[in-house]
Write a protein that holds these residues in place. Sequence first.
Motif, mmCIF file in Angstrom:
data_model
loop_
_atom_site.group_PDB
_atom_site.id
_atom_site.type_symbol
_atom_site.label_atom_id
_atom_site.label_comp_id
_atom_site.label_asym_id
_atom_site.label_seq_id
_atom_site.Cartn_x
_atom_site.Cartn_y
_atom_site.Cartn_z
ATOM 1 N N LEU A 1 0.883 -1.130 0.057
ATOM 2 C CA LEU A 1 0.040 0.200 0.197
ATOM 3 C C LEU A 1 0.893 1.240 0.171
ATOM 4 O O LEU A 1 1.701 1.416 0.833
ATOM 5 N N ILE A 2 0.683 2.065 -0.938
ATOM 6 C CA ILE A 2 1.611 3.310 -1.098
ATOM 7 C C ILE A 2 0.648 4.583 -0.910
ATOM 8 O O ILE A 2 -0.471 4.393 -1.523
ATOM 9 N N PRO A 3 1.038 5.587 -0.430
ATOM 10 C CA PRO A 3 0.184 6.745 -0.230
ATOM 11 C C PRO A 3 -0.401 7.205 -1.743
ATOM 12 O O PRO A 3 0.341 7.152 -2.877
ATOM 13 N N LYS A 4 -1.668 7.759 -1.777
ATOM 14 C CA LYS A 4 -2.179 8.488 -2.994
ATOM 15 C C LYS A 4 -2.437 9.923 -2.660
ATOM 16 O O LYS A 4 -2.521 10.172 -1.446
ATOM 17 N N MET A 5 -2.610 10.529 -3.684
ATOM 18 C CA MET A 5 -2.907 12.064 -3.598
ATOM 19 C C MET A 5 -4.367 12.122 -3.103
ATOM 20 O O MET A 5 -5.177 11.322 -3.553
ATOM 21 N N PRO A 6 -4.669 13.101 -2.346
ATOM 22 C CA PRO A 6 -3.477 14.173 -1.821
ATOM 23 C C PRO A 6 -2.797 13.887 -0.698
ATOM 24 O O PRO A 6 -3.442 13.195 0.280
ATOM 25 N N TYR A 7 -1.399 13.941 -0.732
ATOM 26 C CA TYR A 7 -0.549 13.576 0.203
ATOM 27 C C TYR A 7 -0.644 14.220 1.289
ATOM 28 O O TYR A 7 -0.673 15.522 1.334
ATOM 29 N N ALA A 8 -0.406 13.620 2.684
ATOM 30 C CA ALA A 8 -0.237 14.580 3.846
ATOM 31 C C ALA A 8 0.921 15.264 3.759
ATOM 32 O O ALA A 8 1.034 16.382 4.318
ATOM 33 N N LEU A 9 1.986 14.761 3.300
ATOM 34 C CA LEU A 9 3.409 15.532 3.260
ATOM 35 C C LEU A 9 4.200 15.133 2.104
ATOM 36 O O LEU A 9 3.927 13.860 1.663
ATOM 37 N N LEU A 10 4.775 15.780 1.520
ATOM 38 C CA LEU A 10 5.997 15.340 0.621
ATOM 39 C C LEU A 10 7.226 15.142 1.428
ATOM 40 O O LEU A 10 7.857 15.930 2.054
ATOM 41 N N TRP A 11 7.961 14.257 0.794
ATOM 42 C CA TRP A 11 9.319 13.818 1.392
ATOM 43 C C TRP A 11 10.290 13.573 0.568
ATOM 44 O O TRP A 11 10.171 12.736 -0.364
ATOM 45 N N VAL A 12 11.648 14.567 0.894
ATOM 46 C CA VAL A 12 12.745 13.975 0.084
ATOM 47 C C VAL A 12 13.707 13.152 0.899
ATOM 48 O O VAL A 12 13.932 13.578 2.330
ATOM 49 N N ARG A 13 14.169 12.019 0.717
ATOM 50 C CA ARG A 13 15.475 11.566 1.669
ATOM 51 C C ARG A 13 16.437 10.938 0.820
ATOM 52 O O ARG A 13 16.463 10.754 -0.444
ATOM 53 N N TRP A 14 17.455 10.790 1.609
ATOM 54 C CA TRP A 14 18.870 10.102 0.850
ATOM 55 C C TRP A 14 19.516 9.228 1.944
ATOM 56 O O TRP A 14 19.910 9.604 3.059
ATOM 57 N N PHE A 15 19.298 8.093 1.388
ATOM 58 C CA PHE A 15 20.190 7.259 2.102
ATOM 59 C C PHE A 15 21.293 6.693 1.711
ATOM 60 O O PHE A 15 21.568 6.719 0.466
ATOM 61 N N ASN A 16 22.604 6.444 2.501
ATOM 62 C CA ASN A 16 23.737 5.711 2.163
ATOM 63 C C ASN A 16 24.272 5.211 3.427
ATOM 64 O O ASN A 16 23.700 4.892 4.219
ATOM 65 N N ARG A 17 25.703 4.328 3.178
ATOM 66 C CA ARG A 17 25.994 3.617 4.101
ATOM 67 C C ARG A 17 26.661 4.277 5.466
ATOM 68 O O ARG A 17 26.634 3.706 6.332
ATOM 69 N N LEU B 1 18.806 8.833 -3.570
ATOM 70 C CA LEU B 1 18.084 10.032 -3.414
ATOM 71 C C LEU B 1 16.597 9.971 -4.044
ATOM 72 O O LEU B 1 16.629 9.551 -5.153
ATOM 73 N N GLN B 2 15.693 10.143 -3.247
ATOM 74 C CA GLN B 2 14.337 9.976 -3.776
ATOM 75 C C GLN B 2 13.389 10.893 -3.170
ATOM 76 O O GLN B 2 13.576 11.163 -1.965
ATOM 77 N N ALA B 3 12.320 11.158 -3.848
ATOM 78 C CA ALA B 3 11.047 11.998 -3.386
ATOM 79 C C ALA B 3 9.757 10.955 -3.191
ATOM 80 O O ALA B 3 9.611 9.933 -4.208
ATOM 81 N N SER B 4 8.729 11.084 -2.197
ATOM 82 C CA SER B 4 7.506 10.149 -2.496
ATOM 83 C C SER B 4 6.627 11.158 -1.492
ATOM 84 O O SER B 4 6.816 12.124 -0.893
ATOM 85 N N GLY B 5 5.369 10.709 -1.334
ATOM 86 C CA GLY B 5 4.417 11.285 -0.577
ATOM 87 C C GLY B 5 4.234 10.439 0.558
ATOM 88 O O GLY B 5 4.539 9.225 0.716
ATOM 89 N N LEU B 6 3.673 10.993 1.707
ATOM 90 C CA LEU B 6 3.408 10.344 2.823
ATOM 91 C C LEU B 6 2.087 10.391 3.262
ATOM 92 O O LEU B 6 1.228 11.330 2.929
ATOM 93 N N ALA B 7 1.505 9.450 3.710
ATOM 94 C CA ALA B 7 0.084 9.178 4.083
ATOM 95 C C ALA B 7 -0.113 9.431 5.748
ATOM 96 O O ALA B 7 0.653 9.067 6.379
ATOM 97 N N ARG B 8 -1.163 10.184 6.091
ATOM 98 C CA ARG B 8 -1.329 10.172 7.456
ATOM 99 C C ARG B 8 -2.577 9.461 7.859
ATOM 100 O O ARG B 8 -3.655 10.027 7.181
ATOM 101 N N LEU B 9 -2.646 8.669 8.737
ATOM 102 C CA LEU B 9 -3.755 7.946 9.410
ATOM 103 C C LEU B 9 -4.345 8.581 10.829
ATOM 104 O O LEU B 9 -3.175 8.670 11.529
#
Length: 267
Positions: free
Chosen positions: A187-203, A241-249
Amino acid sequence: MTDLIEYDWECDWEHGVPAAIRCGGIRGTDFGIETADRHSFFTLAPERHGARITEDRALTNGPGSGERRLTVDMAEGRWSTVITSSLHKRGLALSASLTTLSPSLFQDFVVRAVFSSDSFTAASIGGEHFQHTGSNIYHQHPVRHATLSGPSGKLDIQVTESVPGQAFEQVLYVRDAPEGWVVHARLIPKMPYALLWVRWFNRFARISLPGWASRILLSVPGLKSRLWYAAERGGRNVLQLQASGLARLDAGEHVALAMEMTLGDAL
């Protein structure tokens, strides 16, 4: 405990969830759930971080079925889950429900299975057909069916239940990860997103931009489309590095997924 029961499958149970299943040349190596917010990640595997299990009960632990109930505190929410598993003659049914105990943010909610890379030679999903090269690309589609196939047999994967609520939509993906064939009913968030999120993961670090910074960055023309789930689409060799939406319940909301994996004849 390990039980060889009247079914075709041999199964190792661990606290109410299959730890591994085997049938001929096919080996399932990991089963369970995953979810994340901006600052914590929950899985039954050791990679969990920023999430704390406060209650954990295995109501059934094999030989033919399992049930595990957990309560989890995360950085941006608190929830409970029930994970149920049922082994049958030709495969495994796996389901999970999640109920929020406080207002909570989610990147996704996943029911997952992993099979060794040598269990199958090819995968098919959403019109795509590919082999295992270790690319770690998410072959993700808004579908309920996929297959893994090879000389040892063909595994039909079916999403049998989806309760996405108002904030999510259901997808399914197959990923040729270094650890094997990874299958996620998601299950992934759908529009309208609660928040937009940019994150960068590395070791070395995990960097998560706050909501205001993510909004500003993604307002740059053309940047949002380039970053949207970019790490998942690009695989192992791209910048994580990527962007995605977040859902709020809100507290008391409920989502659920169920997936059935059934073994058919070899090719």
